[in-house]
Write a protein that holds these residues in place. Structure first.
Motif, mmCIF file in Angstrom:
data_model
loop_
_atom_site.group_PDB
_atom_site.id
_atom_site.type_symbol
_atom_site.label_atom_id
_atom_site.label_comp_id
_atom_site.label_asym_id
_atom_site.label_seq_id
_atom_site.Cartn_x
_atom_site.Cartn_y
_atom_site.Cartn_z
ATOM 1 N N SER A 267 44.790 10.842 96.599
ATOM 2 C CA SER A 267 45.500 11.349 97.490
ATOM 3 C C SER A 267 45.490 11.461 99.111
ATOM 4 O O SER A 267 46.871 11.704 99.699
ATOM 5 C CB SER A 267 45.932 12.490 97.009
ATOM 6 N N LEU A 268 44.889 10.912 99.826
ATOM 7 C CA LEU A 268 43.986 10.802 100.753
ATOM 8 C C LEU A 268 45.302 9.766 101.286
ATOM 9 O O LEU A 268 46.288 9.046 102.053
ATOM 10 C CB LEU A 268 43.354 10.886 101.240
ATOM 11 N N TYR A 269 45.100 8.305 100.455
ATOM 12 C CA TYR A 269 46.449 7.492 100.895
ATOM 13 C C TYR A 269 47.113 7.287 100.442
ATOM 14 O O TYR A 269 48.487 7.311 101.579
ATOM 15 C CB TYR A 269 45.874 6.235 100.387
ATOM 16 N N VAL A 270 48.019 8.515 99.232
ATOM 17 C CA VAL A 270 49.589 9.094 99.268
ATOM 18 C C VAL A 270 50.123 9.942 100.595
ATOM 19 O O VAL A 270 51.020 9.884 101.202
ATOM 20 C CB VAL A 270 49.415 10.159 98.163
ATOM 21 N N ILE A 271 48.809 10.484 100.420
ATOM 22 C CA ILE A 271 49.143 11.822 102.133
ATOM 23 C C ILE A 271 49.512 10.593 103.727
ATOM 24 O O ILE A 271 50.201 11.032 104.087
ATOM 25 C CB ILE A 271 48.151 12.621 102.289
ATOM 26 N N VAL A 272 48.858 9.786 103.689
ATOM 27 C CA VAL A 272 48.739 9.081 104.866
ATOM 28 C C VAL A 272 49.983 7.820 104.886
ATOM 29 O O VAL A 272 50.682 7.778 106.091
ATOM 30 C CB VAL A 272 47.814 8.625 105.285
ATOM 31 N N ARG A 273 50.313 7.019 103.780
ATOM 32 C CA ARG A 273 51.070 6.090 103.579
ATOM 33 C C ARG A 273 52.703 6.930 102.901
ATOM 34 O O ARG A 273 53.762 5.837 103.667
ATOM 35 C CB ARG A 273 50.983 4.953 102.960
ATOM 36 N N TRP A 274 52.720 7.525 102.769
ATOM 37 C CA TRP A 274 54.138 8.478 101.694
ATOM 38 C C TRP A 274 54.496 9.179 102.397
ATOM 39 O O TRP A 274 55.470 9.516 103.118
ATOM 40 C CB TRP A 274 53.356 8.444 99.933
ATOM 41 N N LEU A 275 53.305 10.439 102.866
ATOM 42 C CA LEU A 275 54.066 11.766 102.742
ATOM 43 C C LEU A 275 54.824 11.680 104.566
ATOM 44 O O LEU A 275 55.919 12.294 104.854
ATOM 45 C CB LEU A 275 53.398 12.870 102.277
ATOM 46 N N LEU A 276 53.355 11.584 105.857
ATOM 47 C CA LEU A 276 53.223 11.690 106.660
ATOM 48 C C LEU A 276 54.463 10.975 107.371
ATOM 49 O O LEU A 276 55.718 10.894 108.384
ATOM 50 C CB LEU A 276 52.186 11.521 107.351
ATOM 51 N N PRO A 277 55.472 9.226 106.782
ATOM 52 C CA PRO A 277 56.655 8.830 107.061
ATOM 53 C C PRO A 277 58.058 9.995 106.845
ATOM 54 O O PRO A 277 58.621 8.947 107.032
ATOM 55 C CB PRO A 277 56.122 7.373 107.019
ATOM 56 N N LEU A 278 57.466 10.806 106.271
ATOM 57 C CA LEU A 278 59.258 11.093 105.942
ATOM 58 C C LEU A 278 59.285 12.128 106.383
ATOM 59 O O LEU A 278 59.056 12.744 107.164
ATOM 60 C CB LEU A 278 58.604 12.142 104.559
ATOM 61 N N SER A 279 60.896 12.088 106.243
ATOM 62 C CA SER A 279 61.658 13.101 108.106
ATOM 63 C C SER A 279 61.504 14.205 106.775
ATOM 64 O O SER A 279 63.005 15.129 106.254
ATOM 65 C CB SER A 279 62.916 12.623 107.522
ATOM 66 N N LEU A 280 60.516 15.041 107.246
ATOM 67 C CA LEU A 280 60.435 16.398 106.727
ATOM 68 C C LEU A 280 59.340 17.008 107.286
ATOM 69 O O LEU A 280 58.591 16.431 108.168
ATOM 70 C CB LEU A 280 59.516 16.234 105.504
ATOM 71 N N PRO A 281 60.008 18.324 107.145
ATOM 72 C CA PRO A 281 58.762 19.479 109.056
ATOM 73 C C PRO A 281 58.099 19.805 108.060
ATOM 74 O O PRO A 281 57.359 19.553 107.275
ATOM 75 C CB PRO A 281 59.840 20.507 108.945
ATOM 76 N N LEU A 282 57.166 19.789 109.612
ATOM 77 C CA LEU A 282 56.026 19.903 109.549
ATOM 78 C C LEU A 282 55.134 20.634 108.628
ATOM 79 O O LEU A 282 54.423 20.633 107.380
ATOM 80 C CB LEU A 282 55.051 20.175 110.800
ATOM 81 N N TRP A 283 55.904 22.099 108.024
ATOM 82 C CA TRP A 283 55.245 22.910 107.108
ATOM 83 C C TRP A 283 55.578 22.441 105.969
ATOM 84 O O TRP A 283 54.277 23.091 104.656
ATOM 85 C CB TRP A 283 55.882 24.476 107.556
ATOM 86 N N ALA A 284 56.485 21.574 105.285
ATOM 87 C CA ALA A 284 57.185 20.656 104.290
ATOM 88 C C ALA A 284 56.148 19.947 104.153
ATOM 89 O O ALA A 284 55.032 19.911 102.671
ATOM 90 C CB ALA A 284 58.255 20.895 103.779
ATOM 91 N N LYS A 285 55.723 19.723 104.809
ATOM 92 C CA LYS A 285 54.524 18.547 104.902
ATOM 93 C C LYS A 285 53.096 18.702 104.660
ATOM 94 O O LYS A 285 52.011 18.180 103.960
ATOM 95 C CB LYS A 285 54.550 16.631 106.084
ATOM 96 N N GLY A 286 52.615 20.369 105.351
ATOM 97 C CA GLY A 286 51.344 20.171 104.940
ATOM 98 C C GLY A 286 51.166 21.559 104.035
ATOM 99 O O GLY A 286 50.058 20.624 103.372
ATOM 100 N N GLY A 287 52.424 21.646 103.181
ATOM 101 C CA GLY A 287 52.600 22.536 102.085
ATOM 102 C C GLY A 287 51.856 21.395 100.878
ATOM 103 O O GLY A 287 51.014 21.431 99.943
ATOM 104 N N VAL A 288 52.717 20.228 101.384
ATOM 105 C CA VAL A 288 52.418 19.377 99.836
ATOM 106 C C VAL A 288 51.262 18.311 100.108
ATOM 107 O O VAL A 288 50.921 18.046 98.868
ATOM 108 C CB VAL A 288 53.283 18.076 100.313
ATOM 109 N N ALA A 289 51.395 18.183 101.380
ATOM 110 C CA ALA A 289 49.597 17.839 101.115
ATOM 111 C C ALA A 289 48.687 18.992 100.832
ATOM 112 O O ALA A 289 47.951 18.322 99.595
ATOM 113 C CB ALA A 289 49.116 17.308 102.734
#
Length: 377
Positions: A12-34
């Motif tokens: 999940s940490l790999y997914v967060i760093v390499r998949w989620l963070l580069p996405l064009s999403l607002p910070l609050w959305a990334k935080g919720g998904v993470a």
């Protein structure tokens, strides 16, 4: 145990760093998904808090299914992200410029991971079909030619595989019309009190020559003595380092069983093939029940004709079986010829509810027909 949970958090940490963070999403959305990804990755921690054991999640079945889907999707997404990263790196080398994977590619692999996880969980929790195999046994008496037995293994009866699933397995097994039923361990995940109602249908297993069984490693996690007594009360004839002779007129077939290799670490007697075969009738073929397949060569050296095992769940996912081979003597799924002995490793009837995912390794109720080997007695 903390290391165990950290290991499962790694995908999940790999997914967060390499998949989620580069996405064009607002910070609050990334935080919720993470936060959701991290929570799902700790499924085994929540299981331990629910029951005291990572092996027995005590949530409603729908929640257990959802956790398995989410955990599987995270793992598959991490693998697909690695592939995407390698592809991106190769593109950079060829073009000699910095490039990045578009959001569409990231959403695409996430959709594939979610779909594969759903297929995998659905395949894992279904009532297995009957799988037919025929085994030639050396020195098999003619009276046993065509003898049929059904092997169940790795039932892992739990919140994921509850009473109605157990009843359906029992009905399908009885309908297979075998002369003998054997269970090669890992009946349960949970204590006797937790699983009393879920295992109750097992008392309905019926075969002319009886229902025999051995323990698997999971029985030792939950009051081994209590489970052996309870299973015996359900009608199972347990074979812990023991054998029975199945008779047809004056002919005999030896059915032997051993305890699990993990037993000594729980203060119980370990597998003892010498004891299991002690005083067996000379010349009678031996069928051995051993939960783990890793000692198959030792059994072959002792003259065993057929060994039935489980434990590996067939590797669960095609390709993943390579990771299971070293710990299991190279034996993971299906039939093997081992120094003149046939070893059959079932994919399993159920699956550990901590990772219930099958892709290309379907569950099975195995119906085995014995035939006299050419040139045998």
């Amino acid at each position: 145990m903390t290391i165990f949970h950290l290991i499962f958090a790694t995908p999940s940490l790999y997914v967060i760093v390499r998949w989620l963070l580069p996405l064009s999403l607002p910070l609050w959305a990334k935080g919720g998904v993470a936060a959701t990804l991290l929570a799902a990755s700790q499924y085994h921690l929540w299981s331990r808090l629910s029951s005291g054991s990572v092996f027995a999640p005590e949530f409603p079945r729908a929640i257990v299914i959802l956790f398995n889907w989410a955990f599987g999707a995270i793992l598959l997404l991490a693998l697909l992200q690695i592939v995407l990263d390698l592809g991106t790196l190769a593109t950079m080398v060829v073009r000699r410029e910095v490039v990045g994977a578009p959001d569409a590619a990231r959403y695409g692999i996430a959709s594939v991971a979610a779909l594969l996880a759903a297929i995998g969980v659905a395949g894992a929790i279904r009532v297995p079909p009957v799988r037919d195999i025929t085994v030639a046994v050396r020195d098999l008496p003619s009276s046993f030619d065509g003898y049929r037995l059904v092997q169940l293994t790795d039932l892992h009866i739990s919140r994921l595989f509850p009473q109605r699933w157990t009843r359906a397995v029992v009905d399908r097994t009885n309908a297979a019309g075998a002369d003998l039923i054997v269970v090669t361990g890992d009946f349960i995940d949970g204590s006797v009190d937790m699983r009393r109602a879920d295992v109750a249908p097992l008392a309905g297993l019926r075969a002319p020559d009886g229902v025999y069984a051995i323990p698997g490693n999971h029985e030792y996690f939950f009051d081994y003595g209590g489970w052996m007594r309870h299973l015996a009360g359900l009608g199972f004839r347990m074979l812990p380092n023991a054998h029975r002779v199945l008779a047809r007129g004056g002919d005999g077939l030896v059915l032997a069983g051993v305890t699990d290799a993990s037993a000594p670490s729980h203060g119980e007697p370990g597998p003892d093939l010498d004891a299991a075969l002690s005083r067996r009738p000379p010349g009678a073929p031996v069928l051995l029940l051993d939960h783990q397949p890793r000692n198959a060569r030792r059994a072959a050296a002792r003259g065993v004709a057929l060994q039935l095992s489980g434990h590996t769940h067939g590797g669960m996912i095609v390709g993943l079986d390579r990771l299971f081979r070293p710990a299991n003597g190279g034996f993971v799924s299906g039939r093997y010829a081992v120094d003149g002995m046939t070893l059959y490793v079932s994919n399993g009837t159920g699956l550990w509810p901590g990772f219930a995912l099958r892709l290309g390794r379907p569950p099975e109720i195995t119906r085995i027909t014995l035939r006299a080997a050419p040139g045998g007695g």
